[in-house]
Enzyme design. Structure first.
Site, PDB file in Angstrom:
ATOM      1  CE  LYS A  42      -3.248   3.087   0.934  1.00  0.00           C
ATOM      2  NZ  LYS A  42      -4.184   3.533  -0.127  1.00  0.00           N
ATOM      3  CG  ASN A  47     -10.476   4.487  -3.615  1.00  0.00           C
ATOM      4  OD1 ASN A  47      -9.773   5.114  -2.818  1.00  0.00           O
ATOM      5  ND2 ASN A  47     -10.131   4.310  -4.867  1.00  0.00           N
ATOM      6  N   GLY A  60      -8.253   7.927   1.384  1.00  0.00           N
ATOM      7  CA  GLY A  60      -7.539   9.018   2.051  1.00  0.00           C
ATOM      8  C   GLY A  60      -6.154   8.611   2.545  1.00  0.00           C
ATOM      9  CG  LEU A  61      -1.782   8.198   1.572  1.00  0.00           C
ATOM     10  CD1 LEU A  61      -1.497   7.002   0.697  1.00  0.00           C
ATOM     11  CD2 LEU A  61      -1.196   9.463   0.980  1.00  0.00           C
ATOM     12  CB  CYS A  63      -2.886   9.774  -3.671  1.00  0.00           C
ATOM     13  SG  CYS A  63      -4.249   9.464  -2.516  1.00  0.00           S
ATOM     14  CG  ASN A  65      -3.885   5.960  -8.636  1.00  0.00           C
ATOM     15  OD1 ASN A  65      -4.913   5.508  -8.144  1.00  0.00           O
ATOM     16  ND2 ASN A  65      -2.826   6.274  -7.917  1.00  0.00           N
ATOM     17  N   GLY A  78      -5.929  -1.290 -14.330  1.00  0.00           N
ATOM     18  CA  GLY A  78      -7.211  -0.656 -14.609  1.00  0.00           C
ATOM     19  C   GLY A  78      -8.145  -1.575 -15.368  1.00  0.00           C
ATOM     20  N   GLY A  79      -9.202  -1.988 -14.713  1.00  0.00           N
ATOM     21  CA  GLY A  79     -10.263  -2.739 -15.382  1.00  0.00           C
ATOM     22  C   GLY A  79      -9.980  -4.211 -15.623  1.00  0.00           C
ATOM     23  N   GLY A  97      -6.927  -4.458  -9.280  1.00  0.00           N
ATOM     24  CA  GLY A  97      -7.386  -3.688  -8.122  1.00  0.00           C
ATOM     25  C   GLY A  97      -8.780  -4.108  -7.681  1.00  0.00           C
ATOM     26  CB  THR A  98     -12.153  -2.958  -8.767  1.00  0.00           C
ATOM     27  OG1 THR A  98     -11.881  -1.549  -8.723  1.00  0.00           O
ATOM     28  CG2 THR A  98     -13.593  -3.216  -8.403  1.00  0.00           C
TER      29      THR A  98
HETATM   30  C1  LIG Z   1      -2.463   6.456  -2.334  1.00  0.00           C
HETATM   31  C2  LIG Z   1      -3.719   6.887  -2.279  1.00  0.00           C
HETATM   32  C3  LIG Z   1      -4.750   6.407  -3.200  1.00  0.00           C
HETATM   33  C4  LIG Z   1      -6.016   6.134  -2.752  1.00  0.00           C
HETATM   34  C5  LIG Z   1      -6.458   6.375  -1.350  1.00  0.00           C
HETATM   35  O1  LIG Z   1      -5.752   5.932  -0.402  1.00  0.00           O
HETATM   36  O2  LIG Z   1      -7.510   7.044  -1.222  1.00  0.00           O
HETATM   37  N1  LIG Z   1      -6.986   5.711  -3.626  1.00  0.00           N
HETATM   38  C6  LIG Z   1      -6.713   5.525  -4.948  1.00  0.00           C
HETATM   39  O3  LIG Z   1      -7.606   5.139  -5.743  1.00  0.00           O
HETATM   40  N2  LIG Z   1      -5.467   5.767  -5.424  1.00  0.00           N
HETATM   41  C7  LIG Z   1      -4.458   6.196  -4.603  1.00  0.00           C
HETATM   42  O4  LIG Z   1      -3.331   6.410  -5.107  1.00  0.00           O
END
Ligand SMILES: C=Cc1c(C(=O)O)[nH]c(=O)[nH]c1=O
Length: 314
Positions: free
Chosen positions: A44, A72, A75-76, A132, A196, A251-252, A273-274
């Site tokens: 992460k 999403n 917020g890191l 991000c 991203n 992506g996708g 990802g998803t």
């Molecule tokens: C690193 C924060 C990221 C986040 C997040 O932590 O909100 N969400 C994303 O889709 N991409 C990001 O790069």
């Protein structure tokens, strides 16, 4: 079909890995990825200090008669750099390569993390997240070309080893050109991960007439089916513009089909990802089997037989 491949001369069992942020925030998830069929893995994106991130609900899937994608605004949230460095120091690199993603809140924080990673002298591969979209009040570096140029200059001179960047999606040819022009001035930028999430989308629930997620009035990063054509465009745009660099596609991807398309468009590795968030690490053997079946149907024995060989209409 032979799914083995190489990344920066490293041999990999296969081209699949997770997307940073998914199934990689804590040690138990990282260990599950290390044990999984994925050919590589990434942690992460981390900040220097641990972060709680945004209030929930902050991740939701978007469903109709099936899942179309996700939104999403995490917020890191992360355990802080030292936590991921500790994992990286005990990771078994013979099993699979580990990428470490950093997303510092300031240039100084990024450079501090880069220095510590360099001093750790471990084989982890650095992916600097420039994209991000969900930290309130922080615009993303990937859309500020001067800030991107400065960051790449500082990280190159500080790290002095090959590293990569995670880019946001671009939607304009002039932006592909400008971003690539900057990247090509930094030979240490060995790889580019596209894309991203598509930032600041808005998903609304018609029954409640309310946004799906809480942070930022419901504005968040979009993933899943919705982003595949944009992801493929960005992979191919940078594949064409950065012949000296390796492209990682993201992506996708939810099946062998999309993994094949990313490879055809020029990706060397493919991130999930998803669909990984929803299905868990069991998705890797499924997608690998599907990719192998597509290659067998088409008569491709290795990934090199078709990677980057997208045809255009004459
Ligand atoms: C690193 C924060 C990221 C986040 C997040 O932590 O909100 N969400 C994303 O889709 N991409 C990001 O790069």
């Amino acid at each position: 079909a032979d799914l083995t491949t190489q990344f920066l001369e490293l041999p990999l069992k296969n081209p699949l890995m997770n997307a940073s942020g998914v199934w990689c925030s804590v040690a138990s998830q990282l260990e599950a990825l290390a044990e999984s069929a994925a050919g590589a893995m990434v942690s992460k994106s981390c900040t220097l200090q641990p972060r709680d991130g945004n209030p929930e609900p902050r991740y939701r899937v978007i469903n109709g008669e099936r899942t179309f994608g996700s939104i999403n605004s995490m917020g890191l949230p992360n355990e802080g750099f030292a936590y991921y460095l500790r994992y990286a120091q005990r990771h078994d690199y013979e099993q699979k390569p580990l990428f470490m993603s950093i997303s510092g809140l300031t240039l100084d924080d990024n450079l501090t993390m880069v220095d510590s990673l360099k001093d750790a002298v471990i084989p982890a591969l650095l992916e600097v997240n420039l994209s991000c979209p969900n930290v309130p009040g922080k615009s993303q570096i990937g859309y500020d070309f001067d800030a991107m140029d400065t960051l790449l200059a500082e990280v190159s001179s500080g790290y002095q080893r090959p590293f990569g960047v995670k880019l946001p999606p671009y939607f304009d040819m002039a932006h592909f050109d400008e971003a690539a022009e900057i990247l090509n001035r930094y030979p240490l930028v060995a790889f580019v991960t596209c894309i991203n999430s598509i930032g600041n989308a808005l998903v609304i629930d018609i029954d409640s007439e309310t946004t799906l997620i809480k942070p930022k009035d419901g504005f968040g990063g979009l993933g899943g089916d919705y982003v595949l054509p944009t992801a493929l465009a960005n992979v191919n745009a940078f594949y064409r513009r950065c012949p000296e660099k390796t492209i990682i596609g993201c992506g996708g991807v939810k099946s062998g089909t999309e993994a094949f398309l990313h490879l055809l468009a020029g990706a060397t590795l493919v991130q999930i990802g998803t669909s990984l968030y929803e299905e868990g690490p069991g998705i890797f053997p499924r997608v690998l089997d599907e990719l192998a079946a597509i290659m067998d149907d088409k008569g491709y024995k290795t990934i090199a037989d078709f990677r980057g060989k997208l045809k255009t209409i004459a």
